[in-house]
Design an enzyme around this catalytic site. Structure first.
Site, PDB file in Angstrom:
ATOM      1  N   TRP A 175       0.796  -1.230   0.000  1.00 41.95           N
ATOM      2  CA  TRP A 175       0.000   0.000   0.000  1.00 41.95           C
ATOM      3  C   TRP A 175       0.830   1.282   0.000  1.00 41.95           C
ATOM      4  O   TRP A 175       0.265   2.357  -0.103  1.00 41.95           O
ATOM      5  CB  TRP A 175      -0.934   0.001   1.230  1.00 41.95           C
ATOM      6  CG  TRP A 175      -0.242  -0.395   2.506  1.00 41.95           C
ATOM      7  CD1 TRP A 175      -0.294  -1.633   3.102  1.00 41.95           C
ATOM      8  CD2 TRP A 175       0.607   0.398   3.339  1.00 41.95           C
ATOM      9  NE1 TRP A 175       0.478  -1.654   4.240  1.00 41.95           N
ATOM     10  CE2 TRP A 175       1.040  -0.410   4.414  1.00 41.95           C
ATOM     11  CE3 TRP A 175       1.059   1.725   3.289  1.00 41.95           C
ATOM     12  CZ2 TRP A 175       1.891   0.056   5.421  1.00 41.95           C
ATOM     13  CZ3 TRP A 175       1.912   2.186   4.286  1.00 41.95           C
ATOM     14  CH2 TRP A 175       2.315   1.358   5.336  1.00 41.95           C
ATOM     15  N   LYS A 199      -2.438  -9.223  -7.171  1.00 47.26           N
ATOM     16  CA  LYS A 199      -3.277  -8.916  -5.999  1.00 47.26           C
ATOM     17  C   LYS A 199      -2.691  -7.635  -5.435  1.00 47.26           C
ATOM     18  O   LYS A 199      -1.627  -7.633  -4.832  1.00 47.26           O
ATOM     19  CB  LYS A 199      -3.221 -10.056  -4.987  1.00 47.26           C
ATOM     20  CG  LYS A 199      -4.309 -10.062  -3.934  1.00 47.26           C
ATOM     21  CD  LYS A 199      -4.217  -8.948  -2.918  1.00 47.26           C
ATOM     22  CE  LYS A 199      -3.101  -9.131  -1.910  1.00 47.26           C
ATOM     23  NZ  LYS A 199      -2.908  -7.913  -1.062  1.00 47.26           N
ATOM     24  N   GLY A 252       6.605  -6.416   0.510  1.00 47.27           N
ATOM     25  CA  GLY A 252       5.902  -6.209   1.778  1.00 47.27           C
ATOM     26  C   GLY A 252       6.834  -6.513   2.935  1.00 47.27           C
ATOM     27  O   GLY A 252       8.058  -6.421   2.796  1.00 47.27           O
ATOM     28  N   SER A 253       6.257  -6.911   4.051  1.00 49.86           N
ATOM     29  CA  SER A 253       7.086  -7.106   5.246  1.00 49.86           C
ATOM     30  C   SER A 253       7.871  -8.420   5.181  1.00 49.86           C
ATOM     31  O   SER A 253       7.458  -9.371   4.511  1.00 49.86           O
ATOM     32  CB  SER A 253       6.207  -7.094   6.495  1.00 49.86           C
ATOM     33  OG  SER A 253       5.298  -8.160   6.444  1.00 49.86           O
ATOM     34  N   GLU A 274      10.876  -8.582  -2.231  1.00 52.01           N
ATOM     35  CA  GLU A 274      11.374  -7.248  -1.892  1.00 52.01           C
ATOM     36  C   GLU A 274      10.758  -6.926  -0.541  1.00 52.01           C
ATOM     37  O   GLU A 274       9.572  -6.615  -0.455  1.00 52.01           O
ATOM     38  CB  GLU A 274      10.947  -6.271  -3.003  1.00 52.01           C
ATOM     39  CG  GLU A 274      11.836  -5.070  -3.089  1.00 52.01           C
ATOM     40  CD  GLU A 274      11.335  -3.959  -2.210  1.00 52.01           C
ATOM     41  OE1 GLU A 274      11.707  -3.964  -1.009  1.00 52.01           O
ATOM     42  OE2 GLU A 274      10.586  -3.114  -2.693  1.00 52.01           O
ATOM     43  N   LEU A 275      11.566  -7.045   0.516  1.00 54.61           N
ATOM     44  CA  LEU A 275      10.996  -7.020   1.873  1.00 54.61           C
ATOM     45  C   LEU A 275      11.428  -5.777   2.653  1.00 54.61           C
ATOM     46  O   LEU A 275      11.773  -4.763   2.067  1.00 54.61           O
ATOM     47  CB  LEU A 275      11.372  -8.323   2.586  1.00 54.61           C
ATOM     48  CG  LEU A 275      11.018  -9.587   1.793  1.00 54.61           C
ATOM     49  CD1 LEU A 275      11.496 -10.835   2.494  1.00 54.61           C
ATOM     50  CD2 LEU A 275       9.523  -9.659   1.506  1.00 54.61           C
ATOM     51  N   CYS A 308      10.433   1.430   2.061  1.00 54.15           N
ATOM     52  CA  CYS A 308      11.363   0.398   2.533  1.00 54.15           C
ATOM     53  C   CYS A 308      12.813   0.905   2.500  1.00 54.15           C
ATOM     54  O   CYS A 308      13.674   0.339   3.159  1.00 54.15           O
ATOM     55  CB  CYS A 308      11.195  -0.879   1.731  1.00 54.15           C
ATOM     56  SG  CYS A 308      11.196  -0.590  -0.027  1.00 54.15           S
TER      57      CYS A 308
END
Ligand code: NAD
Length: 502
Positions: A175, A199, A252-253, A274-275, A308
């Protein structure tokens, strides 16, 4: 100026918010959200609320995909793959460029929707749209540079290496950048000749919706790009095990990344991860500490720190510490916070209430561990998710913020006695996404280049990635790269053909 050994300094004066009166007029233009499957738009029986983080008002209804919708997306993606994988690279590039051109034409509409659902200032939303378009334009070019190679052989046999589309991609975008995050994944997949089921983030769906609209209008064959929304765990758990899904691309996380990588591993599927990050910034004593402090505070405020690559752990040489900290704090306190629709706003609200809770928890923990709170530190008001740029100095290593990514406008400034110490501290967390340094000494730059554990190191700039450079992490920040010449390779498989000639 603040001194290294100062006792607790008072946080900044009360912060006033800039709130726009024109917000309601814009909200009524927020798109009618739908799924995009097999080249057609579809509504769903179930929906989830989409809210504006400025005032927590309801702005949209997110369609929630059922298993039937996902089955349809899978079958559409299978059809799309047949057509698209055989399309000439020049044709793929042409459609991708046409879609990007449409998004550039629609920049005002897209940026408004992003600001309404995410909260970021309009100027930053416009930059995000441009950045998303750059990702598409770059990968359109890469579609035509997917070179294979001929390997020297004995006479009568020929070895040829081909790069072929990997197949259907399941992609999950977050987001924080509603349009540019999904752009990375859609661009790579489409340039390589794959079909994709995206998604996108449930809290900020409009950015991805505009991508699907642009590709629809640009003439992308049905089924090549499918967009779904809904309950993330249900969608990932349904899609990942499907035979047809050949790559999982997630941003995301780290916690969710580990879960999805585990699911993929059970089916021996490659993942592009990609965290999280926890970017260190090393300020050497030869750098302009005053200027570095100002640009660092401005960068910290970008996207309200929900990036990030956001600069977070500042390790400043003790000779520059007071100057850097004073400039940073002064600029942090002057950041204009408010409704992203107002032209004067530099920083909007956080994207959701979870971030407010996370900021409050990290600040309280750091202060109780002995950190000095020099700016911010408390939620602004009780409606809308506003939280100021917050500066914590002399933070002990035991504080949670020294190892947990804040993903919000929190900065830690700690003094260091040497470059050795700075590098050791920078590398001391399990993350390794972006890292930054300010120095004018070539020897320092060389050492940082060799010793910093990160996928992206930026020296004398706080920009971590552009379309033409590869972006990604080491350690628990993930693996694989997006963008650059490397990005597209994840969307391909290598096939070697040994051909004995008659
Ligand atoms: P979260 O970890 O629950 O969600 C992060 C993202 O993952 C969301 O987009 C969500 O839709 C998705 N997600 C969650 N569970 C999923 C599942 N089982 N399957 C598929 N997708 C799933 O947390 P959050 O509160 O939304 O975000 C907080 C943390 O996420 C931040 O602290 C930050 O570390 C990380 N984050 C990172 C980025 C990035 O750019 N790397 C972007 C957004 C969030």
């Amino acid at each position: 100026p603040f001194h290294t050994g100062d006792t607790q300094a008072a946080p900044c004066c009360p912060i006033s918010l800039i709130l726009s009166e024109s917000a309601e007029a814009y909200m009524s233009n927020y798109p009618d959200l739908q799924l995009y499957i097999g080249g057609a738009w579809r509504k769903t029986a179930d929906t989830l609320p989409v809210v504006n983080p400025v005032d927590e008002s309801l702005i949209g209804a997110l369609p929630v995909a059922t298993e039937r919708d996902l089955d349809d997306a899978l079958s559409a993606a299978a059809d799309g793959l047949k057509v698209w994988s055989r399309a000439a690279p020049a044709r793929r590039a042409e459609i991708i460029r046409r879609a990007a051109a449409l998004m550039r034409e629609r920049i005002e509409e897209i940026a408004l929707d992003i600001t309404c659902e995410h909260g970021k200032p309009l100027t930053q939303a416009r930059l995000e749209v441009i950045r998303g378009c750059e990702f598409f334009e770059w990968d359109a070019g890469e579609a035509q540079r997917l070179y294979g190679r001929v390997i020297p052989s004995e006479p009568g046999i020929r070895y040829v290496v081909h790069h072929q589309p990997i197949g259907t991609v399941a992609a999950f975008s977050p987001w924080n950048f509603p349009m540019s995050q999904p752009s990375r994944k859609v661009a790579g997949a489409l340039a390589a000749g794959c079909s994709i089921i995206l998604k996108a983030a449930e809290e900020t769906p409009a950015g991805a919706l505009h991508i699907a609209r642009a590709f629809h209008d640009a003439g992308l064959p049905a089924g090549v790009l499918n967009l779904v929304f809904g309950v993330p765990a249900r969608i990932s758990e349904y899609l990942i095990p499907q035979d047809q899904v050949r790559l999982i691309a997630f941003t995301g996380s780290t916690a969710v990344g580990k879960h999805l990588a585990g699911l993929a591993a059970r089916h021996i599927k490659p993942v592009l991860m990609e965290l999280g990050g926890h970017a260190p910034v090393i300020v050497c004593d030869d750098a302009d500490a005053h200027q570095a402090g100002i640009v660092s505070a401005v960068r910290k405020a970008r996207n309200a720190g929900q990036v990030c690559t956001s600069p977070t752990r500042f390790f400043v040489h003790e000779r520059s510490f007071d100057t850097f900290t004073a400039s940073f704090v002064e600029r942090a306190r002057s950041v204009k916070i408010g409704d992203g629709l107002d032209a004067a706003t530099e920083m909007g609200p956080l994207a959701n209430h979870r971030r407010i809770e996370a900021m409050e928890g990290l600040v309280a923990d750091a202060v109780s561990a002995g950190a000095r709170l020099l700016a911010g530190g408390e939620r602004i008001g009780n409606r809308g998710y506003f939280f100021p740029v917050t500066v914590l100095a002399n933070v002990p290593d035991t504080a949670r913020i020294m190892r947990e990514e804040p993903f919000g406008p929190l900065a830690v400034i700690n003094p260091v006695a040497s470059l050795d110490e700075a590098i050791a501290k920078a590398n001391s967390v399990p993350f390794g996404l972006a890292a930054y340094a300010f120095t004018n000494a070539a020897a320092n730059a060389d050492r940082l280049t060799d010793e910093i554990e990160a996928g992206n190191l930026s020296i004398n700039t706080l920009e971590a990635s552009v379309a033409e450079t590869p972006f990604g992490g080491v350690k628990e920040s993930g693996y694989g790269r997006e963008g650059g010449a490397e990005g597209i390779t994840h969307y391909t498989v290598v096939k070697n053909v040994s051909h004995r000639m008659a």
